[in-house]
Design a protein around this motif. Sequence first.
Motif, PDB file in Angstrom:
ATOM      1  N   LEU A 244      35.468  44.385  47.722  1.00  0.00           N
ATOM      2  CA  LEU A 244      36.598  43.769  47.039  1.00  0.00           C
ATOM      3  C   LEU A 244      37.675  44.796  46.723  1.00  0.00           C
ATOM      4  O   LEU A 244      37.371  46.000  46.601  1.00  0.00           O
ATOM      5  CB  LEU A 244      36.119  43.109  45.745  1.00  0.00           C
ATOM      6  N   PRO A 245      38.934  44.376  46.582  1.00  0.00           N
ATOM      7  CA  PRO A 245      40.029  45.315  46.306  1.00  0.00           C
ATOM      8  C   PRO A 245      39.820  46.104  45.020  1.00  0.00           C
ATOM      9  O   PRO A 245      40.224  47.262  44.920  1.00  0.00           O
ATOM     10  CB  PRO A 245      41.255  44.395  46.195  1.00  0.00           C
ATOM     11  N   GLU A 246      39.201  45.493  43.995  1.00  0.00           N
ATOM     12  CA  GLU A 246      39.001  46.205  42.734  1.00  0.00           C
ATOM     13  C   GLU A 246      37.792  47.124  42.774  1.00  0.00           C
ATOM     14  O   GLU A 246      37.445  47.761  41.788  1.00  0.00           O
ATOM     15  CB  GLU A 246      38.808  45.202  41.590  1.00  0.00           C
ATOM     16  N   GLY A 247      37.128  47.184  43.937  1.00  0.00           N
ATOM     17  CA  GLY A 247      35.905  47.943  44.034  1.00  0.00           C
ATOM     18  C   GLY A 247      34.709  47.017  43.954  1.00  0.00           C
ATOM     19  O   GLY A 247      34.817  45.848  43.598  1.00  0.00           O
ATOM     20  N   GLY A 248      33.542  47.564  44.253  1.00  0.00           N
ATOM     21  CA  GLY A 248      32.363  46.723  44.264  1.00  0.00           C
ATOM     22  C   GLY A 248      32.309  45.897  45.540  1.00  0.00           C
ATOM     23  O   GLY A 248      33.250  45.900  46.341  1.00  0.00           O
ATOM     24  N   ASP A 249      31.217  45.231  45.740  1.00  0.00           N
ATOM     25  CA  ASP A 249      31.095  44.415  46.938  1.00  0.00           C
ATOM     26  C   ASP A 249      30.552  43.046  46.569  1.00  0.00           C
ATOM     27  O   ASP A 249      30.152  42.801  45.431  1.00  0.00           O
ATOM     28  CB  ASP A 249      30.230  45.099  48.001  1.00  0.00           C
TER      29      ASP A 249
END
Length: 307
Positions: free
Chosen positions: A159-164
């Motif tokens: 995801l753009p904010e980080g994480g998956d």
Amino acid sequence: MAGDPYADLGVGKSATEAEIKKAYRRIAKTDHPDLNPDPAAAERFKAASAAYELLKDPEQRRRFDAGEIDAQGQEKPQRRYYREHAEAAGSPYSRGYGFDSDPDLSDVFSDLFGRRAGGFAGGFGGQQRNFAMRGQDYRFALEVDFLTAARGGKTRITLPEGGDLEVTIPKGVRDGQTIRLKGKGGPGTGSGGPGDAYLAISVAPHPDFRREGDDILLTLPIGLDEAVLGARVAAPTIDGPVNLTIPKGASSGQKLRLRGRGVNGGDQQIELKIVMPPKVDDELARFFEEWRKQHAYDPRAKPKPGG
């Protein structure tokens, strides 16, 4: 253009009051947050609202044109004595711009959106405190391998904010299909809910399989002896190999069908392709020399009508 209310509304300085109002309504119809979740649209609408707030008042418009106030309705620095007046309690110039209350705006939005509950409907009065904007929708391009697309499975995206995020690929998903992940977009503002994530699927090609609708296509090489004598061979399918009967006297291009071995109940179509041995040895050559003397035929001859 920053600081230019005429540019924010897309009108010239000679625009009439009616033209200014018409321009504002046009922008509201396309960029209002209730109609367009794009943050850029919200910014355009906010700028247009501030511009309309300023220019719809003939006196403020005159003062802006004369350089006495800026695009926010604030006194220019050289007129400090007037700033004190403008910022005094009760002054019409002491308020901000954008989403504040205004009878004209209430009229405009009542006309645009009716009087439905929630959002901006029913007028702008006090709505800044309850401002809510749905989160941004995310759009990703996701390549899926052929067998995962055919059989379904799981994969992960970042995801753009980080994480998956683990994504379930539905069985039989097609190239070009879009998968919607509800609520997996950007976070909302205020009480606005999160946006959605949309995955545009591209299916990677497979070295052996092709897909046509729900049918799987496969070209199966067979040996010369298998074509002449017939055989029982293992044929790959998307769910693993199965035994396939090659009929005696098979030809290249001949198609066999495995029912139910495709996608979502489709079939697998197998096209046979006769492959010669890596080397034609002397024994095989002598055999065909003798065979041809008695059994020669023309494989390029067209069949006779009715034959």
